[in-house]
Design a protein around this motif. Structure first.
Motif, PDB file in Angstrom:
ATOM      1  N   THR A 216       0.826  -1.217   0.000  1.00  0.00           N
ATOM      2  CA  THR A 216       0.000   0.000   0.000  1.00  0.00           C
ATOM      3  C   THR A 216       0.858   1.264   0.000  1.00  0.00           C
ATOM      4  OG1 THR A 216      -0.094   0.044   2.429  1.00  0.00           O
ATOM      5  CG2 THR A 216      -1.844  -1.168   1.303  1.00  0.00           C
TER       6      THR A 216
ATOM      7  N   LEU B 244      -1.937  -1.183  -3.985  1.00  0.00           N
ATOM      8  CA  LEU B 244      -3.204  -0.535  -3.687  1.00  0.00           C
ATOM      9  C   LEU B 244      -2.861   0.615  -2.760  1.00  0.00           C
ATOM     10  CD1 LEU B 244      -6.544  -2.260  -2.820  1.00  0.00           C
ATOM     11  CD2 LEU B 244      -5.708  -0.434  -1.346  1.00  0.00           C
TER      12      LEU B 244
ATOM     13  N   VAL C  68      -4.099   2.093  -8.183  1.00  0.00           N
ATOM     14  CA  VAL C  68      -3.787   0.661  -8.262  1.00  0.00           C
ATOM     15  C   VAL C  68      -2.812   0.376  -9.409  1.00  0.00           C
ATOM     16  CG1 VAL C  68      -6.001  -0.067  -7.254  1.00  0.00           C
ATOM     17  CG2 VAL C  68      -5.770   0.116  -9.750  1.00  0.00           C
TER      18      VAL C  68
ATOM     19  N   ILE D  58      -7.157  -6.306  -8.893  1.00  0.00           N
ATOM     20  CA  ILE D  58      -6.923  -5.309  -7.837  1.00  0.00           C
ATOM     21  C   ILE D  58      -7.951  -4.179  -7.955  1.00  0.00           C
ATOM     22  CG2 ILE D  58      -5.263  -3.694  -6.819  1.00  0.00           C
ATOM     23  CD1 ILE D  58      -3.061  -5.433  -8.239  1.00  0.00           C
ATOM     24  N   GLU D  59      -8.165  -3.760  -9.193  1.00  0.00           N
ATOM     25  CA  GLU D  59      -9.113  -2.690  -9.472  1.00  0.00           C
ATOM     26  C   GLU D  59     -10.499  -3.056  -8.955  1.00  0.00           C
ATOM     27  OE1 GLU D  59      -9.009   0.176 -13.312  1.00  0.00           O
ATOM     28  OE2 GLU D  59      -9.518  -1.929 -13.681  1.00  0.00           O
TER      29      GLU D  59
ATOM     30  N   ALA E 262     -10.509  -2.922  -5.247  1.00  0.00           N
ATOM     31  CA  ALA E 262     -10.428  -1.531  -4.779  1.00  0.00           C
ATOM     32  C   ALA E 262     -11.766  -0.817  -4.940  1.00  0.00           C
ATOM     33  CB  ALA E 262      -9.319  -0.786  -5.519  1.00  0.00           C
TER      34      ALA E 262
ATOM     35  N   VAL F 134     -11.218   4.973  -7.883  1.00  0.00           N
ATOM     36  CA  VAL F 134     -10.084   4.080  -8.137  1.00  0.00           C
ATOM     37  C   VAL F 134      -9.512   4.385  -9.520  1.00  0.00           C
ATOM     38  CG1 VAL F 134      -9.388   1.666  -8.437  1.00  0.00           C
ATOM     39  CG2 VAL F 134     -11.093   2.284  -6.681  1.00  0.00           C
TER      40      VAL F 134
END
Lengths: 255, 255
Positions: A87, A106, A127, A138-139, A142, A149
């Motif tokens: 992160t 992220l 991301v 991941i998107e 998120a 995002v």
């Protein structure tokens, strides 16, 4: 999805709650400090550990620790193909190469303090994944946490983090310095609150460069010199005053 | 009351409107620039002049110009016993001695930009007079403009002004620098707005020192060095980054 969270600081804490609110399960919280691991684990109904050899199985592993601490975790973790994220705004995705084949970032762009509840849905999240498939995964994850995002490569993420330090961390420190100046004269910090509010509110509507005020942008040399004289016994404040005033003059007078 | 306003900048403009709203009459606006005098005079239905020999009669004379410009006005003005004020945070009341026997200060603590309308009623106003009677008169007049009026001597007023420069002028400049960092990478300043809002909102409730976040307060040396490397080609930003980070470390680690 089942999530293992590695970290127990401010970002990890706010992220854990957002992940849980999004309907996922935090199965385990890891922290070097067993105490901190337990405190956070309790809040999200998870197991906890301080031993990287005992990491539970999960769908996503999120390393949310200070940049300094990432290498040590990475060196002790092998998760094969499991989606593993960090992160950090200022760390290349490649740092996770030793851990898994499916890696990414992220990066929630917000200042998290333990004291404050924040509406995670409004937080911009940058991301990045090491493949199109991973980035999409991941998107999707998120977007469960936030409405805001967007994909960002490392160079731009680093710039965003640096800009955030200027706009947020340094700004808060200026509030602190202002408070110190006032308290030395037994003046209440409350006095500055309308001013601080106006300064922040104004840029919702205007470009900050276009609404700069104060002695430096007016090249009011007399006031600048009175202020520097006032700060004469504090080298740090004096240096900051000089450097920031000069930076304002440089920017607005194009020299 | 009849008021003559000397000045046509941001403070003078906002003050003129507040004075009129409080039910007083602005009889004349003076400015070195006849054009600026006219623009402001028109807005408050006043006469205008750029000649200090033609100043109208009034109950209160308010000099609201940059500190640099006060001495020139003072040297050409003789108002005998008429209440004469300046609006400067950083100027001693005594500068008005040559002008009148009844002098004082009305210092509104706000950042006035031409573009923004501000609710003057909420603005802290620091007042000072050269006698108890004069101070009371100024106080009464100021309470017509704002709910938040308090007496302050020069030393404290100067501290308040310096603190305001840190909390407002420098903060706005940090927003500008952040915007420049982003635009170099084609990133939208909008991204930082939730962060800026949270940073300003948070201190309504918490002491800024207690909610400091970011790499410096964590002593995250790795992130600090990455950021300095990123800023390596910009000496000014690099210096500011170093000085502000060191100031955060000094304050929070007491060394």
């Amino acid at each position: 999805m089942d999530v293992v969270l590695l970290g127990s600081g401010n970002v990890a804490t706010h992220l854990a709650k957002a992940i849980k609110s999004a309907g996922h399960q935090i199965v385990q919280v890891y922290s070097r400090s067993i105490n901190n691991a337990q405190i956070l684990a309790k809040q999200v109904n998870a197991r906890h550990t301080n031993d990287l050899r005992n990491i539970a199985d999960a769908d996503i592993f999120i390393i949310s620790v200070s940049d300094d601490a990432i290498p040590q975790i990475v060196s002790q973790l092998n998760l094969q193909n499991k989606l593993t994220l960090h992160t950090s705004g200022s760390t290349d995705i490649a740092i996770l190469n030793p851990v898994s084949k499916s890696i990414g970032v992220l990066y929630p762009l917000q200042s998290f303090s333990k004291q404050r509840t924040i509406d995670f849905k409004t937080i911009p999240i940058a991301v990045e994944g090491n493949s199109d498939k991973t980035t999409s995964e991941i998107e999707k994850f998120a977007f469960g946490l936030s409405r805001n995002v967007f994909r960002l490569n490392f160079a731009k993420r680093l710039a965003l983090h640096v800009a955030a330090v200027f706009a947020c961390n340094f700004t808060n420190h200026l509030y602190t310095l202002a408070e110190k100046i006032l308290s030395k004269e037994s003046l209440d910090f409350e006095l500055l609150k309308p001013l601080i509010k106006e300064t922040a509110d104004r840029i919702k509507q205007y470009h900050p460069e276009d609404v700069q005020t104060g002695p430096a942008v007016r090249k009011d040399i007399l006031t600048l010199s009175k202020h520097k004289e006032y700060l004469n016994d504090n080298a740090e404040l004096n240096n900051l005053y000089t450097l920031l005033s000069q930076s304002i003059i440089n920017l607005h007078y194009d020299n």
